[in-house]
Write an enzyme that holds these catalytic residues in place. Structure first.
Site, mmCIF file in Angstrom:
data_model
loop_
_atom_site.group_PDB
_atom_site.id
_atom_site.type_symbol
_atom_site.label_atom_id
_atom_site.label_comp_id
_atom_site.label_asym_id
_atom_site.label_seq_id
_atom_site.Cartn_x
_atom_site.Cartn_y
_atom_site.Cartn_z
ATOM 1 N N ARG A 1 0.858 -1.186 0.000
ATOM 2 C CA ARG A 1 0.000 0.000 0.000
ATOM 3 C C ARG A 1 0.891 1.232 0.000
ATOM 4 O O ARG A 1 2.100 1.142 0.124
ATOM 5 C CB ARG A 1 -1.012 -0.004 1.143
ATOM 6 C CG ARG A 1 -0.646 -0.659 2.425
ATOM 7 C CD ARG A 1 0.450 0.012 3.218
ATOM 8 N NE ARG A 1 0.193 1.429 3.392
ATOM 9 C CZ ARG A 1 1.107 2.349 3.561
ATOM 10 N NH1 ARG A 1 2.400 2.030 3.590
ATOM 11 N NH2 ARG A 1 0.808 3.616 3.721
ATOM 12 N N ALA B 1 0.706 5.061 -2.263
ATOM 13 C CA ALA B 1 0.545 5.300 -3.709
ATOM 14 C C ALA B 1 1.749 4.874 -4.562
ATOM 15 O O ALA B 1 1.580 4.097 -5.522
ATOM 16 C CB ALA B 1 0.195 6.763 -3.932
ATOM 17 N N GLN C 1 -1.891 2.731 10.004
ATOM 18 C CA GLN C 1 -0.632 2.782 9.245
ATOM 19 C C GLN C 1 0.435 3.609 9.971
ATOM 20 O O GLN C 1 1.627 3.358 9.818
ATOM 21 C CB GLN C 1 -0.859 3.396 7.843
ATOM 22 C CG GLN C 1 -1.628 2.512 6.889
ATOM 23 C CD GLN C 1 -3.121 2.802 6.916
ATOM 24 O OE1 GLN C 1 -3.660 3.220 7.930
ATOM 25 N NE2 GLN C 1 -3.799 2.563 5.813
ATOM 26 N N ASP D 1 -2.244 10.693 -2.382
ATOM 27 C CA ASP D 1 -2.640 9.666 -3.348
ATOM 28 C C ASP D 1 -3.021 10.249 -4.694
ATOM 29 O O ASP D 1 -2.968 9.562 -5.717
ATOM 30 C CB ASP D 1 -3.813 8.846 -2.790
ATOM 31 C CG ASP D 1 -3.299 7.899 -1.722
ATOM 32 O OD1 ASP D 1 -3.026 8.382 -0.605
ATOM 33 O OD2 ASP D 1 -3.094 6.717 -2.028
ATOM 34 N N ASN E 1 -5.484 12.355 0.498
ATOM 35 C CA ASN E 1 -4.564 11.520 1.272
ATOM 36 C C ASN E 1 -5.386 10.781 2.330
ATOM 37 O O ASN E 1 -6.602 10.964 2.436
ATOM 38 C CB ASN E 1 -3.455 12.364 1.910
ATOM 39 C CG ASN E 1 -2.354 11.508 2.495
ATOM 40 O OD1 ASN E 1 -1.862 10.581 1.850
ATOM 41 N ND2 ASN E 1 -1.953 11.774 3.728
ATOM 42 N N LYS E 2 -4.723 9.947 3.088
ATOM 43 C CA LYS E 2 -5.377 9.113 4.092
ATOM 44 C C LYS E 2 -6.380 9.903 4.925
ATOM 45 O O LYS E 2 -6.107 11.031 5.327
ATOM 46 C CB LYS E 2 -4.293 8.500 4.995
ATOM 47 C CG LYS E 2 -4.774 7.583 6.092
ATOM 48 C CD LYS E 2 -5.707 6.496 5.625
ATOM 49 C CE LYS E 2 -5.173 5.673 4.477
ATOM 50 N NZ LYS E 2 -6.201 4.843 3.812
#
Ligand code: MRU
Length: 359
Positions: free
Chosen positions: A54, A56, A204, A245, A255-256
């Site tokens: 995982r 990007a 993460q 991403d 993004n996250k």
């Protein structure tokens, strides 16, 4: 003898002899470093969807190598048939996750190369795909290092840096994007104090960022996602560095999930927010963040995953978007391998991308 650290492993690798894609299974970290070998389209798709690989840039490299692995299994000399199967594999891998543009970027780059050789023997096309996948990985390492050098100009020794999710080596092939200035600074004695958000629901930050930075010897403190305002109010943070991403043409950035919360809080406390993005993550065909497709993930990631027992009532409604969009006006700069883009992003991002095309 020194034990091997997580940073001594390749995030993504091509096993040419066994025609396989080899990755660290990141769902097992930090408890266990397990290296897995993937050969079928379904295995590669699952690894991307289930976040075994995982981040990007790493997804892009894995997809490129995966497409080669699958292309080498297409048993035909007939170019039409070969291209039909190659397109099938490309489209299948591309369906694994929607938000990170690096997935389609890498697959399209591989496919375009094959297309440019459409009348050559299948074996020559397959060989070229192998070389291209290897090149995409090598470029990723150089790009991340350049992002690190550029990002390092934005901070000074002793600074406190907050990061969200994992945009580290585990999300790329080396250095990471948001962590690249941190690793380069560490080598040069900058003594950064890094704060890593745990990053609910898939952790993460706790499982990967805290793990890799701590293994490297960086001064890293793990905080829960709801603590960013506290550390900023206490003056512990001089800059936020995060990955992304997909960057839209106007600088809006996916993004996250939770990144936009951090960015909003940081703006309140006058802490600059820097997005670290390889130019491959800039999507000039997407005008604004509103057009970015946000991946929705299963409820179980919120209600029970990582817990010993379920932590939410049975049947409760769950909303689980994997990413959010940070508005461009909350972003102080977008750090690429070609320099730092500032407002107005519609112009500066185009310039960054053109520098690659003009090479
Ligand atoms: O769902 P993930 O773990 O793939 O999300 C990763 C992120 O949001 C990263 O910040 C982003 O991909 C950049 S990685 C250099």
């Amino acid at each position: 003898m020194n034990e091997k650290s997580i940073l001594d492993y390749e995030t993504v690798e091509l096993d040419i002899d066994n025609n396989a894609l080899v990755i660290i299974d990141q769902t097992k970290l930090p408890g266990k470093i397990e290296i897995i070998s993937l050969k079928t389209g379904q295995e590669i798709w699952d690894a991307i969807y289930l976040l075994k690989v995982r981040g990007a840039p790493a997804i892009g490299v894995a997809a490129a190598m995966g497409l080669y692995v699958l292309a080498a299994q297409i048993d035909t000399d007939d170019n039409d048939l070969f291209f039909e199967k190659l397109r099938e594999n490309r489209d299948f891998l591309n369906s694994a996750r929607p938000t990170a543009v690096n997935l389609s970027w890498a697959l399209n780059r591989m496919y375009r190369l094959a297309e440019s050789m459409e009348n050559e023997p299948v074996s020559a096309i397959v060989e070229a795909l192998k070389q291209e996948a290897i090149k995409i990985k090598e470029e990723d390492i150089a790009v991340c290092k350049a992002i690190g050098e550029n990002g390092l100009t934005l901070v000074k020794p002793g600074d406190g840096i907050l990061t969200h999710c994992n945009a580290g080596q585990l999300a790329t092939c080396k250095y990471g994007t948001a962590t690249a200035p941190i690793y380069l600074g560490y080598e040069r004695g900058y003594n950064f104090k890094v704060f890593a958000d745990e990053t609910r629901p898939l952790l993460q930050g706790a499982r990967l960022t805290a793990f890799e930075l701590h293994s490297a010897g960086v001064d890293v403190t793990l905080i829960c996602d709801n603590m960013s305002a506290t550390v900023m109010k206490q003056g512990k943070i001089n800059a936020v560095f995060v990955g992304c991403d997909r960057v839209a043409a106007n600088g809006d950035t996916a993004n996250k999930i939770g990144t936009s919360v951090v960015a909003t809080v940081a703006n309140y406390y006058n802490v600059p927010v820097y997005i670290c993005a390889p130019t491959s993550t800039i999507d000039l065909d997407t005008a604004t963040g509103a057009e970015i497709k946000i991946e929705q993930r299963p409820d179980s990631e919120v209600t029970e995953m990582w817990y010993k027992e379920r932590m939410a009532p049975e049947g409760v409604k769950v909303f689980n978007p994997a990413f959010d969009v940070t508005d461009h006006n909350l972003i102080a700069g977008i750090v690429t391998e070609n320099g730092i883009a500032y407002e107005p992003y519609t112009e500066s991002l185009r310039e960054m991308v053109m520098k690659v095309k003009g090479k």
